[in-house]
Design an enzyme around this catalytic site. Sequence first.
Site, PDB file in Angstrom:
ATOM      1  CG  HIS A   9     -27.852 -24.784  14.925  1.00  0.00           C
ATOM      2  ND1 HIS A   9     -28.254 -26.014  15.402  1.00  0.00           N
ATOM      3  CD2 HIS A   9     -28.898 -23.939  15.126  1.00  0.00           C
ATOM      4  CE1 HIS A   9     -29.482 -25.916  15.879  1.00  0.00           C
ATOM      5  NE2 HIS A   9     -29.895 -24.668  15.727  1.00  0.00           N
ATOM      6  CG  HIS A  60     -32.075 -26.539  22.339  1.00  0.00           C
ATOM      7  ND1 HIS A  60     -32.251 -25.752  23.456  1.00  0.00           N
ATOM      8  CD2 HIS A  60     -31.753 -25.682  21.347  1.00  0.00           C
ATOM      9  CE1 HIS A  60     -32.059 -24.480  23.146  1.00  0.00           C
ATOM     10  NE2 HIS A  60     -31.756 -24.413  21.866  1.00  0.00           N
TER      11      HIS A  60
END
Length: 711
Positions: A9, A60
């Site tokens: 990420h 998200h």
Amino acid sequence: MYSVMWSEHCSYKSSKLHLKRFSVLEATTPRGPLLAGIGEQAGVVDIGDGWAVTFKIESHNHPSYVEPYQGAATGVGGIVRDILAMGARPIAVMDPLRFGPLDAPDTARVLPGVVAGIGGYGNCLGLPTIGGEVVFDPSYAGNPLVNALCVGVLRHEDVQSAAATGVGNKVILYGATTGGDGIGGASILASETFTQGGPTKRPSVQVGDPFMEKLLIECTLELFQAGLIRGIQDFGAAGLSCATSELASAGSGGMHVNLDAVPLRDSSLAPEEILMSESQERMMAVVSPDDVDEFMRICAKWDVLATVVAEVIEGDRLLIDWHGQRVVDVDPKTVAHEGPTYDRPMAKPAWIDQVNADSAALLPRPTTGEGLKRDLLALICSPGLADVSWVTGQYDHFVRGNSALAQPEDAGMLRIDEATGLGVALSTDCNARFTYLNPYRGAQLSLAEAYVNVAITGAEPVAITDCLNFGSPEDPDIMWQFVEAIKGLVDGCQALGTPVTGGNVSFYNKTGDTAILPTPTIGMLGVIDDVADRVRSGFTSASDLIYVLGDTAEELDGSAWASVIHSHLGGQPPQVDFDRLKRVTDFFQTASKTRLLSSAHDLSDGGLGVALLESCFRHGTGAQVDLAGDPFVALFSESAGRVMVTCDPSRADAVEALATSCDLAWTRVGTVRDDGRLTVADQFVIDVDQARTDWRAVIPAAMGVSTPDGC
């Protein structure tokens, strides 16, 4: 620190090799050069008259599956701080969402929580939600996609940088205190695949406080205005590890951090937990020693806690002390910007040739008017095309008073300058079915849809941000999809002259053996000289003429018709004609300024048939349509780059002449009526009120609530 900063990420270790392909794109838009681009916290685009806008989209996804409300809420909070950190006032958000089947048990858990989180956080911040998507597909059942876009406005001279410069300058942490929530949050959750079974990582999800974020926004904007900030970084994934290492890495010196000075709301946190915590509503600023007192005064005015936690030092080391011991001594560049680069194996999937050979042309199709009507009503009442006002009704669209267009329009639009009417339009789009069939062409089709949705408002498309949602990069099939999608976007953006300003890669969107459909979500930004010239969607006036701009071919592969009616996904998606897209922009640039049109609606999911019904639903009108050729193809084809427009009969000659001068094929297909019926000549009649009632009831019924009045 290395574990979180070198996670997928944060480090983009499986994607950055391929993201370099975007570097061939010119760092300029049709309106001028980019003021900031890829590598910054968000892209910044010059829109004229000294104004600039910054916009970015991020994901998200995994946190929103584990804890839907807080996952979605903190997704909004994080992207808002990215925009704030560029020196801009955040002015609006958008939310492309994807869930499993509407009737799946877990969708009833995830969807309401996600929507409530987005609404609860964004509404409290006073930010309008002006657009987005709500899509349902079985591949997202264990891995919903919650993408969030934010746009902000600033003057050219107000652009900020994320760099710690000036030896002796102080580094101030301000905003919320640091707690145990979000430890191993986005940085870790988004870097691994979910196993089968329910959400089990709830403590990893951050907890948001929108009221603190609102104070943080206003406080930071006043700090900018006072000229007190030399560098700024928001706290997102990897928390303090990210903020300190990235500021130091991008600066001209090192940094010495005193971890004991970090305000904690949990005194039991170990140093590694303090460094990894992703507690929300925090920022880090580099400030001259002479300005610290004034910085603190402004923070106190806004009731925002601020603490000096570090200092810029000579050299190239990031030093962190805790309880009198040195717990970190590293080169910040190795942490922040020199992580591993993986050249993952990739291969064209063995199954794709067979899928591409399975064309929708082989499917049985209706041959009677009643059959066409049945399929059209089934389409409009399918979850992916049904009314989403149960979702969007929970968002404020017009707070701040500058929303010129908002849901259910094809694009959102915001006024930037009250004096001149200068504004921007934005749309987020992706057709994952097309991308599954052909990642290169599918990514281009998503780009094309976003481009057209912005163009038909009268705005000039100028730049994109992207959120590339894919399965596991450890799967060669997935890496092939990913790289082909990037190639498609690079070639498409070159053809259109729309640079990529930044974005996000979200990998490991997979539960068990099931990867999501490849979903490269495109956020398109356009600029309009005066929002008063905007073109709306929806039929308004009886006797208006209805036109289709662009050629319609028999292109049903990957279509909504094939998916909904036959549960079919095969063949090759439509081709994209980029020259036609630019001619569409030329047409609408003139048509909007001369007020030629009553409405415009792109033809995408569901084709002309769905567009006709949606346009009738908007204001309760009807329409009389006479389709040339095969009515099935005319109603359900999803040929790219087409638009349905309406105009007053007195403007017909001018509209037709303009389309001809722009080398756009045009067909007059019918007339708007006030009889409340959609009539397709020689085929069928649909009662608009009844169809709209059914269309509006789909999502509320699945959520176990009544249809909201007035939506």
